[in-house]
Design a protein around this motif. Structure first.
Motif, short mmCIF file in Angstrom:
data_model
loop_
_atom_site.label_atom_id
_atom_site.label_comp_id
_atom_site.label_asym_id
_atom_site.label_seq_id
_atom_site.Cartn_x
_atom_site.Cartn_y
_atom_site.Cartn_z
N ASN A 137 -14.18 8.73 -8.74
CA ASN A 137 -13.21 8.51 -9.52
C ASN A 137 -12.99 9.67 -10.57
N PHE A 138 -13.86 9.96 -11.32
CA PHE A 138 -13.95 11.05 -12.49
C PHE A 138 -13.95 12.43 -11.90
N ALA A 139 -14.64 12.66 -11.11
CA ALA A 139 -14.93 13.84 -10.51
C ALA A 139 -13.94 14.32 -9.63
N MET A 140 -13.50 13.59 -8.55
CA MET A 140 -12.38 13.65 -7.66
C MET A 140 -11.02 13.09 -8.15
N ASN A 141 -10.47 13.75 -9.31
CA ASN A 141 -9.39 13.28 -9.87
C ASN A 141 -8.23 13.89 -9.31
N ASP A 142 -7.00 13.46 -10.13
CA ASP A 142 -5.43 13.91 -9.46
C ASP A 142 -5.64 15.49 -9.74
N TYR A 199 0.77 -1.23 0.00
CA TYR A 199 -0.08 0.06 0.03
C TYR A 199 0.90 1.29 -0.11
N LYS A 200 0.22 2.40 -0.49
CA LYS A 200 1.12 3.66 -0.09
C LYS A 200 0.34 4.69 0.87
N ASP A 201 0.83 5.71 0.65
CA ASP A 201 0.13 6.40 1.58
C ASP A 201 -1.43 7.14 1.13
N TRP A 202 -2.25 6.28 0.96
CA TRP A 202 -3.52 6.27 0.58
C TRP A 202 -4.40 7.44 1.62
N TRP A 203 -3.87 7.54 2.89
CA TRP A 203 -4.77 8.30 3.78
C TRP A 203 -4.38 9.82 3.53
N ASN A 204 -3.36 10.19 2.66
CA ASN A 204 -3.07 11.60 2.36
C ASN A 204 -3.71 12.05 1.09
N SER A 205 -4.59 11.10 0.43
CA SER A 205 -4.98 11.23 -1.08
C SER A 205 -5.99 12.53 -0.83
N THR A 206 -5.79 13.32 -1.91
CA THR A 206 -6.88 14.49 -2.10
C THR A 206 -7.92 14.05 -3.27
N SER A 207 -7.68 12.97 -3.79
CA SER A 207 -8.44 12.35 -4.97
C SER A 207 -8.77 10.92 -4.71
N PHE A 208 -10.08 10.57 -5.23
CA PHE A 208 -10.46 8.96 -5.15
C PHE A 208 -9.82 8.25 -6.11
N SER A 209 -9.33 8.92 -7.36
CA SER A 209 -8.54 8.06 -8.36
C SER A 209 -7.19 7.66 -7.64
N ASN A 210 -6.43 8.73 -6.73
CA ASN A 210 -5.27 8.37 -6.19
C ASN A 210 -5.57 7.38 -5.08
N TYR A 211 -6.55 7.31 -4.21
CA TYR A 211 -7.07 6.63 -3.44
C TYR A 211 -7.07 5.03 -3.88
N TYR A 212 -7.97 4.91 -5.20
CA TYR A 212 -8.02 3.57 -5.54
C TYR A 212 -6.56 2.99 -5.96
N ARG A 213 -5.63 3.66 -6.58
CA ARG A 213 -4.37 3.34 -6.76
C ARG A 213 -3.62 3.08 -5.82
N THR A 214 -3.78 3.54 -4.39
CA THR A 214 -2.83 3.41 -3.39
C THR A 214 -3.23 2.65 -2.23
N TRP A 215 -4.48 2.28 -2.22
CA TRP A 215 -5.33 1.61 -1.20
C TRP A 215 -4.73 0.19 -0.90
N ASN A 216 -4.72 -0.44 -2.08
CA ASN A 216 -4.50 -1.66 -2.03
C ASN A 216 -3.53 -2.21 -3.50
N ILE A 217 -2.24 -1.94 -3.18
CA ILE A 217 -1.26 -2.23 -4.25
C ILE A 217 -1.28 -3.66 -4.86
N VAL A 218 -1.51 -4.51 -4.19
CA VAL A 218 -1.32 -5.99 -4.51
C VAL A 218 -2.69 -6.30 -5.34
N VAL A 219 -3.70 -5.79 -5.26
CA VAL A 219 -4.92 -5.96 -6.06
C VAL A 219 -4.79 -4.99 -7.43
N HIS A 220 -4.52 -3.91 -7.03
CA HIS A 220 -4.36 -2.84 -8.31
C HIS A 220 -3.31 -3.18 -9.33
#
Length: 528
Positions: free
Chosen positions: A468-473, A385-406
């Motif tokens: 994911n599209f509204a709260m993007n990077d 995982y990465k620092d998903w708790w610092n995400s300001t967008s849901f697109s970044n949250y989906y990428r960093t929350w579970n790296i194994v499945v992502h």
């Protein structure tokens, strides 16, 4: 000698004696101060060494991530700039899409953060909350029932019939280890020695699909429904079913191109992956198959033991959250008629325990569980995982929350779709990945709880896609991090609220028929 002189001598001797005592006292004080200064100096040096090691690891991690991002961006920009070329462009893009994940030796982020005392204090606060749950449960049990013994009937019920789970898992594991491996091995040998390559490939694909459908598709569902397993045992079977499917697909996906590219020559046989490498892959914490991974030189058994204790503590934490915060509330809510008021009150009651369950699931599985297996197998790449708790967008949250499945979804879903479509239809590729993820999550929850209530599918395929599209990077302000956490609280509250209401509705108002509409209609809508 006169009395005056003798008194003078006594005074002089007294001063001399006193003078002899004061230097010894001052020497002991100075010695004590020196020891104190040495201890403080040693403590400062140890703190500096720990800070130095933490900074080095942090800088190394940041440099690795920066290099990875730079390489990825450069490859993407190079691919974009060369799209005007025809034949050469198609070959280059296809080659870039064939490049897979690169594994690097690195630590998990929380292991690095917990070396900082301020972050470790937050961890201690969660431990204190666990002690508070235990004490409050003991106090309530003593007041209501006159006993000081914790009752774990919920555990015994949820993890019932473990013997059935064990033999079913052994059969699934045995097939996953030997089935795809030997089918691909036989196909690889026949493919280059036979003239009927298309027939051989089609026959092998049919055999493999039939075997996968039987052992990793129908068999787990049959075991769950036939033996009527309780919820936790159901989830073990279902999650292992999904894991074995993803692992075997990765092995097939990574091995097949190597077999197709092989050009047999005289006295040269097809180099096929060893069974030991595939066995290692089935247990290591990644879903991307490689014959060789970066390995650590030794195993830290104390680290393994501490992680096992943390997993056990997380299970007890989950138990106390359900017993103290969820069951009393939703047991009473289930006796009330379904209304908007009941739903809203239940939703806000469930937001806090839902977020606690979410955090526990992340910490127990993505950190403790995966790091335990990684340490036992000396698997060096710990970026689960990465620092998903610092995400300001849901697109970044989906990428960093579970790296194994992502990684699995990205390389075998998103990139393969782009490869098939010629690097076009990126939005369609993203939607397809969300759709697959939503279907798998809904399947797991439906089979795990024993009823169909498409909350997970709607939140993934509906709300998740919109966010994911509204709260993007492009969202960089800290305000968006607050919005993301607010949405997470509400989302977890919706999950806990609706699934708990439906669970008790299924108990109080059991189904009376087996028609399609009765099976797919939630009982909480009509149960009173």
């Amino acid at each position: 000698m006169s009395s005056h002189d003798s008194s003078a001598v006594r005074r002089s001797g007294g001063r001399t004696a006193g003078g002899n005592q004061r230097p010894s006292e001052n020497g002991s004080i100075r010695q004590h101060d020196n020891h104190t200064n040495m201890r403080e100096r040693t403590q400062r040096e140890e703190d500096m060494q720990r800070m130095k090691a933490a900074v080095i690891r942090y800088v190394q991690t940041q440099v690795n991530e920066a290099l990875e991002r730079a390489l990825t961006d450069s490859m993407q920009s190079l691919s974009t700039n060369t799209q005007t070329h025809t034949d050469e462009t198609g070959t280059n893009n296809r080659h870039k899409l064939e490049q897979g994940k690169v594994f690097i030796a690195r630590c998990s982020l929380l292991d690095e953060l917990f070396e900082i005392s301020h972050i470790r204090t937050i961890y201690h606060m969660f431990i204190a909350a666990l002690f508070l749950f235990v004490m409050s449960t003991l106090a309530v049990d003593y007041i209501d029932h006159g006993r000081l013994v914790l009752d774990f009937d919920l555990f015994y019920y949820a993890f019932g019939q473990l013997n059935t789970v064990i033999w079913a898992w052994m059969l699934m594991f045995g097939y996953t280890l030997l089935g795809p491996y030997h089918v691909l091995r036989v196909w690889g040998g026949l493919y280059h020695s036979s003239r009927w390559r298309t027939c051989v490939s089609a026959g092998s694909a049919l055999v493999l699909c039939a075997a996968q459908m039987s052992m990793l598709g129908i068999f787990p569902v049959y075991v769950i429904l036939h033996y009527q397993l309780p919820p936790a045992s159901r989830f073990i079977i279902i999650l292992e079913q999904i894991r074995f499917l993803m692992k075997s697909y990765s092995f097939i996906r990574e091995t097949t191109p190597a077999v197709l590219k092989h050009t047999p020559q005289k006295d040269e046989s097809l180099r096929y992956p060893s069974l030991s490498s595939y066995l290692y892959f089935l247990f290591c914490p990644t879903l991307i198959y490689r014959e060789v991974y970066p390995r650590n030189p030794y195993i830290r058994w104390n680290y393994v033991g501490m992680n096992c204790l943390k997993i056990l503590a997380s299970l007890f934490y989950l138990y106390f959250i359900l017993v103290r915060l969820c069951i009393p509330v939703f047991r009473n809510k289930s006796n009330q008629p379904f209304s908007t008021r009941t739903l809203i009150l239940a939703l806000f009651h469930a937001a806090f325990p839902g977020m606690l369950i979410f955090m526990l699931g992340f910490y127990a599985f993505l950190h403790c569980w995966l790091n335990t297996f990684a340490e036992i197998l000396r698997f060096a790449d710990r970026m689960f995982y990465k620092d998903w708790w610092n995400s300001t967008s849901f697109s970044n949250y989906y990428r960093t929350w579970n790296i194994v499945v992502h990684d699995w979804l990205y390389y075998y879903g998103y990139r393969d779709f782009l490869w098939l479509s010629g690097s076009k239809l990126r939005s369609v590729a993203t939607l397809s990945v969300f759709g697959v993820s939503a279907l798998v999550h809904e399947y797991a929850f439906t089979m795990g709880f024993g009823f169909f209530y498409p909350v997970m599918f709607c939140t993934f395929a509906g709300i998740g896609v919109v966010f994911n599209f509204a709260m993007n990077d492009k969202r960089k302000s800290p305000v968006w991090n607050i919005i993301m956490w607010t949405c997470l609280f509400i989302g977890q509250g919706i999950h806990v609220c609706l699934y708990c209401l439906e669970w008790y509705a299924q108990i109080h108002c059991p189904r009376t028929g087996t028609s399609f509409w009765e099976l797919v209609t939630p009982r909480s809508w009509t149960c009173s």
